[in-house]
Design a protein around this motif. Structure first.
Motif, PDB file in Angstrom:
ATOM      1  N   GLY A 172       1.201  12.660  11.305  1.00 46.91           N
ATOM      2  CA  GLY A 172       1.504  11.964  10.070  1.00 46.91           C
ATOM      3  C   GLY A 172       0.253  11.563   9.337  1.00 46.91           C
ATOM      4  N   PRO A 173       0.343  10.656   8.351  1.00 52.51           N
ATOM      5  CA  PRO A 173      -0.830  10.217   7.590  1.00 52.51           C
ATOM      6  C   PRO A 173      -1.897   9.619   8.506  1.00 52.51           C
ATOM      7  CG  PRO A 173       1.193   9.493   6.528  1.00 52.51           C
ATOM      8  CD  PRO A 173       1.589  10.041   7.857  1.00 52.51           C
ATOM      9  N   LEU A 174      -3.157   9.878   8.171  1.00 46.64           N
ATOM     10  CA  LEU A 174      -4.258   9.476   9.039  1.00 46.64           C
ATOM     11  C   LEU A 174      -4.664   8.024   8.825  1.00 46.64           C
ATOM     12  CD1 LEU A 174      -6.453  10.334  11.103  1.00 46.64           C
ATOM     13  CD2 LEU A 174      -7.891  10.953   9.151  1.00 46.64           C
ATOM     14  N   VAL A 175      -4.816   7.310   9.931  1.00 52.05           N
ATOM     15  CA  VAL A 175      -5.373   5.961   9.945  1.00 52.05           C
ATOM     16  C   VAL A 175      -6.629   6.003  10.803  1.00 52.05           C
ATOM     17  CG1 VAL A 175      -4.991   3.527  10.479  1.00 52.05           C
ATOM     18  CG2 VAL A 175      -3.067   4.952   9.724  1.00 52.05           C
ATOM     19  N   LEU A 176      -7.784   5.779  10.198  1.00 54.33           N
ATOM     20  CA  LEU A 176      -9.060   5.820  10.896  1.00 54.33           C
ATOM     21  C   LEU A 176      -9.428   4.406  11.345  1.00 54.33           C
ATOM     22  CD1 LEU A 176     -11.574   7.508  11.702  1.00 54.33           C
ATOM     23  CD2 LEU A 176     -12.560   6.861   9.492  1.00 54.33           C
ATOM     24  N   LEU A 177      -9.692   4.241  12.630  1.00 56.87           N
ATOM     25  CA  LEU A 177      -9.983   2.938  13.234  1.00 56.87           C
ATOM     26  C   LEU A 177     -11.456   2.882  13.621  1.00 56.87           C
ATOM     27  CD1 LEU A 177      -6.836   2.870  15.558  1.00 56.87           C
ATOM     28  CD2 LEU A 177      -7.093   1.740  13.329  1.00 56.87           C
ATOM     29  N   VAL A 178     -12.160   1.845  13.156  1.00 58.81           N
ATOM     30  CA  VAL A 178     -13.613   1.735  13.326  1.00 58.81           C
ATOM     31  C   VAL A 178     -13.923   0.424  14.044  1.00 58.81           C
ATOM     32  CG1 VAL A 178     -15.841   1.818  12.167  1.00 58.81           C
ATOM     33  CG2 VAL A 178     -13.874   2.971  11.131  1.00 58.81           C
ATOM     34  N   HIS A 179     -14.564   0.508  15.188  1.00 58.87           N
ATOM     35  CA  HIS A 179     -14.842  -0.672  16.017  1.00 58.87           C
ATOM     36  C   HIS A 179     -16.111  -1.387  15.580  1.00 58.87           C
ATOM     37  CE1 HIS A 179     -18.290   1.039  18.148  1.00 58.87           C
ATOM     38  NE2 HIS A 179     -17.637   2.189  18.135  1.00 58.87           N
ATOM     39  N   GLY A 180     -16.370  -2.522  16.238  1.00 54.85           N
ATOM     40  CA  GLY A 180     -17.563  -3.308  15.977  1.00 54.85           C
ATOM     41  C   GLY A 180     -18.466  -3.395  17.199  1.00 54.85           C
TER      42      GLY A 180
ATOM     43  N   GLY B 191      -8.600  16.783   8.623  1.00 52.54           N
ATOM     44  CA  GLY B 191      -7.677  17.174   7.576  1.00 52.54           C
ATOM     45  C   GLY B 191      -6.796  16.030   7.108  1.00 52.54           C
ATOM     46  N   GLY B 192      -7.359  14.818   7.075  1.00 52.34           N
ATOM     47  CA  GLY B 192      -6.548  13.641   6.803  1.00 52.34           C
ATOM     48  C   GLY B 192      -6.769  12.978   5.467  1.00 52.34           C
ATOM     49  N   GLU B 193      -7.404  13.643   4.538  1.00 52.83           N
ATOM     50  CA  GLU B 193      -7.750  13.037   3.257  1.00 52.83           C
ATOM     51  C   GLU B 193      -6.547  13.032   2.304  1.00 52.83           C
ATOM     52  OE1 GLU B 193     -11.310  13.702  -0.098  1.00 52.83           O
ATOM     53  OE2 GLU B 193     -11.151  14.984   1.657  1.00 52.83           O
ATOM     54  N   PRO B 194      -6.250  11.915   1.616  1.00 52.72           N
ATOM     55  CA  PRO B 194      -6.907  10.601   1.710  1.00 52.72           C
ATOM     56  C   PRO B 194      -6.367   9.806   2.902  1.00 52.72           C
ATOM     57  CG  PRO B 194      -5.169  10.486   0.080  1.00 52.72           C
ATOM     58  CD  PRO B 194      -5.197  11.919   0.570  1.00 52.72           C
ATOM     59  N   ALA B 195      -7.223   9.007   3.513  1.00 53.92           N
ATOM     60  CA  ALA B 195      -6.888   8.284   4.732  1.00 53.92           C
ATOM     61  C   ALA B 195      -6.892   6.782   4.486  1.00 53.92           C
ATOM     62  CB  ALA B 195      -7.885   8.630   5.833  1.00 53.92           C
TER      63      ALA B 195
ATOM     64  N   VAL C 283     -11.637   9.263  -0.831  1.00 50.61           N
ATOM     65  CA  VAL C 283     -11.316   9.617   0.556  1.00 50.61           C
ATOM     66  C   VAL C 283     -10.451   8.544   1.222  1.00 50.61           C
ATOM     67  CG1 VAL C 283     -12.296  10.158   2.836  1.00 50.61           C
ATOM     68  CG2 VAL C 283     -13.430  10.964   0.747  1.00 50.61           C
ATOM     69  N   PHE C 284     -10.661   7.273   0.848  1.00 50.91           N
ATOM     70  CA  PHE C 284      -9.977   6.171   1.513  1.00 50.91           C
ATOM     71  C   PHE C 284      -9.059   5.461   0.530  1.00 50.91           C
ATOM     72  CE2 PHE C 284     -13.935   6.922   3.807  1.00 50.91           C
ATOM     73  CZ  PHE C 284     -13.404   7.210   5.060  1.00 50.91           C
ATOM     74  N   ARG C 285      -7.767   5.575   0.767  1.00 45.88           N
ATOM     75  CA  ARG C 285      -6.769   5.059  -0.161  1.00 45.88           C
ATOM     76  C   ARG C 285      -6.378   3.616   0.111  1.00 45.88           C
ATOM     77  NH1 ARG C 285      -1.200   5.685   1.592  1.00 45.88           N
ATOM     78  NH2 ARG C 285      -1.082   6.466   3.737  1.00 45.88           N
ATOM     79  N   ALA C 286      -6.722   3.094   1.292  1.00 49.50           N
ATOM     80  CA  ALA C 286      -6.425   1.714   1.636  1.00 49.50           C
ATOM     81  C   ALA C 286      -7.385   1.281   2.732  1.00 49.50           C
ATOM     82  CB  ALA C 286      -4.979   1.554   2.099  1.00 49.50           C
ATOM     83  N   VAL C 287      -7.612  -0.048   2.841  1.00 55.65           N
ATOM     84  CA  VAL C 287      -8.604  -0.550   3.797  1.00 55.65           C
ATOM     85  C   VAL C 287      -8.090  -1.814   4.474  1.00 55.65           C
ATOM     86  CG1 VAL C 287      -9.826  -1.761   1.932  1.00 55.65           C
ATOM     87  CG2 VAL C 287     -11.006  -1.299   4.071  1.00 55.65           C
ATOM     88  N   GLY C 288      -8.181  -1.824   5.810  1.00 59.18           N
ATOM     89  CA  GLY C 288      -7.811  -2.990   6.597  1.00 59.18           C
ATOM     90  C   GLY C 288      -9.034  -3.600   7.243  1.00 59.18           C
ATOM     91  N   LEU C 289      -9.151  -4.921   7.181  1.00 58.83           N
ATOM     92  CA  LEU C 289     -10.321  -5.642   7.687  1.00 58.83           C
ATOM     93  C   LEU C 289      -9.864  -6.646   8.738  1.00 58.83           C
ATOM     94  CD1 LEU C 289     -11.894  -6.427   4.192  1.00 58.83           C
ATOM     95  CD2 LEU C 289     -12.308  -4.416   5.634  1.00 58.83           C
ATOM     96  N   LEU C 290     -10.392  -6.527   9.950  1.00 63.05           N
ATOM     97  CA  LEU C 290     -10.061  -7.442  11.025  1.00 63.05           C
ATOM     98  C   LEU C 290     -11.286  -8.271  11.385  1.00 63.05           C
ATOM     99  CD1 LEU C 290      -7.925  -5.211  13.437  1.00 63.05           C
ATOM    100  CD2 LEU C 290      -7.200  -6.513  11.426  1.00 63.05           C
TER     101      LEU C 290
ATOM    102  N   GLN D 176      -8.810  -0.911  -3.492  1.00 61.95           N
ATOM    103  CA  GLN D 176      -7.690  -0.262  -2.813  1.00 61.95           C
ATOM    104  C   GLN D 176      -6.749  -1.307  -2.204  1.00 61.95           C
ATOM    105  OE1 GLN D 176     -10.940   0.605  -2.565  1.00 61.95           O
ATOM    106  NE2 GLN D 176     -11.191   2.714  -1.855  1.00 61.95           N
ATOM    107  N   PRO D 177      -5.495  -0.949  -1.960  1.00 59.13           N
ATOM    108  CA  PRO D 177      -4.614  -1.845  -1.208  1.00 59.13           C
ATOM    109  C   PRO D 177      -5.276  -2.250   0.105  1.00 59.13           C
ATOM    110  CG  PRO D 177      -3.377   0.006  -2.079  1.00 59.13           C
ATOM    111  CD  PRO D 177      -4.830   0.307  -2.335  1.00 59.13           C
ATOM    112  N   SER D 178      -5.238  -3.539   0.436  1.00 60.83           N
ATOM    113  CA  SER D 178      -6.010  -4.017   1.575  1.00 60.83           C
ATOM    114  C   SER D 178      -5.216  -5.000   2.417  1.00 60.83           C
ATOM    115  CB  SER D 178      -7.316  -4.674   1.098  1.00 60.83           C
ATOM    116  OG  SER D 178      -7.055  -5.726   0.192  1.00 60.83           O
ATOM    117  N   LEU D 179      -5.720  -5.196   3.621  1.00 60.73           N
ATOM    118  CA  LEU D 179      -5.192  -6.158   4.583  1.00 60.73           C
ATOM    119  C   LEU D 179      -6.353  -6.897   5.205  1.00 60.73           C
ATOM    120  CD1 LEU D 179      -2.633  -5.812   7.444  1.00 60.73           C
ATOM    121  CD2 LEU D 179      -5.036  -6.081   8.049  1.00 60.73           C
ATOM    122  N   PHE D 180      -6.156  -8.193   5.483  1.00 64.60           N
ATOM    123  CA  PHE D 180      -7.121  -8.952   6.278  1.00 64.60           C
ATOM    124  C   PHE D 180      -6.371  -9.707   7.356  1.00 64.60           C
ATOM    125  CE2 PHE D 180      -9.135 -13.011   7.333  1.00 64.60           C
ATOM    126  CZ  PHE D 180     -10.306 -12.526   7.911  1.00 64.60           C
ATOM    127  N   ALA D 181      -6.926  -9.714   8.560  1.00 61.66           N
ATOM    128  CA  ALA D 181      -6.413 -10.543   9.646  1.00 61.66           C
ATOM    129  C   ALA D 181      -7.588 -11.057  10.455  1.00 61.66           C
ATOM    130  CB  ALA D 181      -5.457  -9.758  10.546  1.00 61.66           C
ATOM    131  N   GLY D 182      -7.610 -12.362  10.708  1.00 59.71           N
ATOM    132  CA  GLY D 182      -8.679 -12.975  11.483  1.00 59.71           C
ATOM    133  C   GLY D 182      -8.126 -14.012  12.440  1.00 59.71           C
TER     134      GLY D 182
END
Length: 324
Positions: free
Chosen positions: A25-33, A92-96, A118-125, A259-265
């Motif tokens: 399905g649609p690609l969700v790219l997860l980036v660690h810290g 092959g996941g663009e836009p992600a 390339v990135f249609r939405a962004v989530g920030l944790l 872009q549409p965004s999310l924040f959770a802390g």
């Protein structure tokens, strides 16, 4: 349909990036810290796959099985954003959608600014978005703490933090994870582990004999094994590029992420409390904000401390995004 986690190396400007992926399905790219790996998303990969997404968690360059360039400047934000683009295109996941935690949140926001196609939405944790601006970061952090040294400044000198961490990677990681977890962090009024006394170390302020509920011995073994193999320099080099990032991102001074965004802390996380003004500024800095949450009793390692809650927040937010 159940999908196993698969692993691959994809080409990038750094050489190659390790990707753990699950689902379709649609690609969700997860980036660690810092100091983590793709493994930090072990609870999110199956949940996103079950919700109908293709979840891909990377080892950021310098970590795990990804390439580790020798030049410290190779870890600047523009390079890491380019890695994220390379992964999306290789899969092959663009836009992600890109979701990041800790430093990964900064990388996610930077990638969204630099590559909005390339990135249609962004989530920030854990780390809220704060636009580029203000004084040079090295000057700002050097002014913090009075006689003590803020950990970001402590990390600047190549080899210094490595000398503290690498003789006992497992013990240092266990201490840091405990120091920033909601259930094991030092009591209010105790010396702050984000600061280092003159001639001291970070480790001496970590809790002793306290293991976060989210972290098993086997999970700690995995993290330790990754850093024992790779060393700590690649991970620490991210901190050594703050001023370069400040210079590189000058064209985006004060720029919002649209872009549409999310924040959770976490309510107990210093990143949330120290940066409360950044959260209050979200109407201007994240005009596309769809979902914002601060979880009571939670510390810094939000997707590991509260996996079920984070999975619910992520899947609900993703379901509300416009279709690809």
């Amino acid at each position: 349909m159940q999908h196993e986690i698969t692993h691959r190396l994809v080409p990038s400007p750094a050489g190659r990036v390790h990707v753990a992926e699950q689902g379709e399905g649609p690609l969700v790219l997860l980036v660690h810290g810092f100091p983590e790996s793709w493994y930090s998303w072990r609870a999110q990969l199956p949940a996103l796959a079950a919700a109908g997404y293709r979840a891909a968690a990377v080892d950021v360059r310098g970590y795990g099985r990804s390439s580790r360039p020798a030049d410290a400047a190779a870890y600047r934000m523009t390079e890491l954003a380019a890695d994220a683009v390379a992964v999306v295109r290789a899969l092959g996941g663009e836009p992600a959608v890109v979701v990041g935690h800790d430093w990964g949140a900064n990388i996610a926001a930077g990638a969204a600014l630099l590559h909005p196609d390339v990135f249609r939405a962004v989530g920030l944790l854990s780390v809220p978005y704060a636009p580029r601006g203000g004084p040079r970061p090295s000057e700002l952090f050097a002014a913090m703490g009075g006689e003590e040294e803020f950990y970001v400044s402590y990390f600047q000198q190549p080899g210094r933090a490595e000398a503290e961490i690498e003789p006992d990677v497992r013990g240092w990681l266990a201490g840091l994870y405990a120091a920033l977890s909601g259930d094991t962090m030092p009591e209010p009024g105790a010396p702050d582990p984000h600061f280092v006394r003159p001639g001291g170390t970070m480790r001496e302020r970590f809790p002793h004999g306290r293991t976060p509920a989210w972290l098993s011995e086997e999970e700690l073994d995995y993290y330790a094994g990754e850093f024992e193999r790779s060393g700590m320099t690649g991970a620490l080099n991210r901190y050594r590029n703050m001023d370069r990032d400040w210079e590189d991102m000058a064209p985006f001074d004060g720029a919002p992420v649209r872009q549409p965004s999310l924040f959770a802390g976490g309510a107990l996380d210093a990143s949330t409390t120290w940066m409360s003004a950044a959260i209050e500024a979200f109407p201007a800095t994240l005009p596309g904000l769809v979902s914002s949450h601060v979880l009571d009793g939670c510390g810094h390692w939000i997707q590991q401390e509260r996996p079920a809650e984070v999975n619910t927040l992520l899947t609900a937010w993703l379901a509300a995004l416009p279709p690809v």
